[in-house]
Design an enzyme around this catalytic site. Structure first.
Site, PDB file in Angstrom:
ATOM      1  N   CYS A 164      -0.324   4.116   1.055  1.00 15.85           N
ATOM      2  CA  CYS A 164       0.511   3.920   2.229  1.00 15.85           C
ATOM      3  C   CYS A 164      -0.375   3.819   3.472  1.00 15.85           C
ATOM      4  O   CYS A 164      -1.200   2.922   3.561  1.00 15.85           O
ATOM      5  CB  CYS A 164       1.551   5.037   2.330  1.00 15.85           C
ATOM      6  SG  CYS A 164       2.750   4.833   3.658  1.00 15.85           S
ATOM      7  N   ASP A 221       8.946  -3.831  -1.714  1.00 14.86           N
ATOM      8  CA  ASP A 221       8.567  -3.001  -0.571  1.00 14.86           C
ATOM      9  C   ASP A 221       9.128  -3.655   0.683  1.00 14.86           C
ATOM     10  O   ASP A 221       8.609  -4.669   1.155  1.00 14.86           O
ATOM     11  CB  ASP A 221       7.048  -2.898  -0.495  1.00 14.86           C
ATOM     12  CG  ASP A 221       6.574  -1.899   0.553  1.00 14.86           C
ATOM     13  OD1 ASP A 221       7.321  -1.650   1.521  1.00 14.86           O
ATOM     14  OD2 ASP A 221       5.447  -1.384   0.408  1.00 14.86           O
ATOM     15  N   HIS A 253       7.985   0.471  -2.230  1.00 14.83           N
ATOM     16  CA  HIS A 253       6.901   1.193  -1.584  1.00 14.83           C
ATOM     17  C   HIS A 253       6.776   2.579  -2.233  1.00 14.83           C
ATOM     18  O   HIS A 253       7.761   3.190  -2.616  1.00 14.83           O
ATOM     19  CB  HIS A 253       7.196   1.350  -0.091  1.00 14.83           C
ATOM     20  CG  HIS A 253       6.049   1.887   0.700  1.00 14.83           C
ATOM     21  ND1 HIS A 253       4.966   1.121   1.049  1.00 14.83           N
ATOM     22  CD2 HIS A 253       5.807   3.123   1.203  1.00 14.83           C
ATOM     23  CE1 HIS A 253       4.116   1.852   1.742  1.00 14.83           C
ATOM     24  NE2 HIS A 253       4.612   3.070   1.846  1.00 14.83           N
TER      25      HIS A 253
END
Length: 284
Positions: A164, A221, A253
């Protein structure tokens, strides 16, 4: 200890809000029913918390490596926005089981006690947006220096991976440190807002990569359109850099984060295998 870093500014005067790592999992995201938390033991490993010297003090850091004298290939593990919690620690242990010295510094220790924060949006606003990129890169340099001088790491075999926000910082660090041999970014944003302390995106630095980079992304995502990732990769390739992007169909994600509902076991395992193969291909 490294010389004071003038780029730290007010952060250096503030001191550290976290002087040790959190225990357990972050409080800032729900641990849903689809999560499948992985717990890796320390049998055959040396693992735990250390205090790594940085420009303005000592940074709490987790490490894991195989038992023995080494030297071991080194992987910097860059956290998500939630801190070096149990998921990041376990990721380090998994890497250690694969033969690596894995090192994860708590990059936001000056800004907040992430162990007490319960809201992701607040973390982004009050912590992530206030972390200067120059300081993050300097702290990662310090963690790498500890790994190769105190941690039994091999200075000729260095890699970085992150998740991330850590995936975004993986792009930046791969453009920063010429000693790296390989980088793997897990769903790291490549675009977004900039500021005086965070002046460049991953796309902005793509042509400056100093190590081959593998990007692992999800087609589902909603915050990172695959087209933007491919554009960053094309910019890097046009500059003669080695970049491979894998976009997993239907992956959201956070698909590697086994403590969250976003976890996708088969995709996470596929990505993990690709990461280890990438490291090996490029000499780490």
């Amino acid at each position: 200890m490294p010389a004071p870093n003038p780029l730290l500014g007010d952060l250096a005067r503030r001191g550290f809000m976290m002087t040790s790592l959190m225990t357990g999992l972050t409080l800032a995201v729900p641990h849903g029913a689809s999560a499948q938390v992985i717990s890796t033991d320390t049998q055959g490993l040396s693992a735990g918390e250390v205090q790594v010297p940085v420009a303005d003090g000592r940074m709490p850091t987790y490490y894991a490596r195989p038992e023995g004298a080494g030297p071991f290939p080194v992987v910097l593990v860059i956290e998500e926005i939630f801190g070096v919690h149990e998921y990041i620690k376990d990721t380090c242990r998994r890497l250690a089981k694969a033969g690596y010295l894995a090192v994860a510094p708590e990059l936001y220790a000056r800004l907040a006690d992430l162990s007490k924060m319960t809201d992701a949006a607040t973390i982004v606003r009050d912590v992530i947006s206030k972390a200067p990129d120059a300081t993050v890169l300097s702290d990662l340099d310090s963690a790498l220096a500890w790994a190769t001088t105190e941690g039994r790491g091999d200075a000729s075999r260095l890699a970085v991976t992150g998740f991330c926000r850590g995936g975004r910082n993986t792009w930046l660090y791969a453009a920063h440190n010429a000693k790296l041999k390989a980088a793997v970014a897990w769903y790291g944003p490549v675009a977004g807002a900039t500021s005086a302390i965070q002046p460049r995106t991953a796309t902005d630095v793509a042509a400056e990569l100093k190590a081959p980079l593998l990007g692992l992304y999800g087609a589902a995502d909603t915050g990172i359109p695959p087209a933007t990732v491919q554009a960053a990769a094309e910019k890097a390739r046009a500059a003669g850099k080695t970049v491979e992007i894998v976009v997993f169909p239907d992956a959201p994600h956070g698909f590697h984060a086994d403590y969250r509902p976003s976890y996708r076991k088969e995709i996470a395992e596929d990505g993990w295998g690709r990461m280890l193969a990438w490291f090996k291909k490029y000499g780490v």
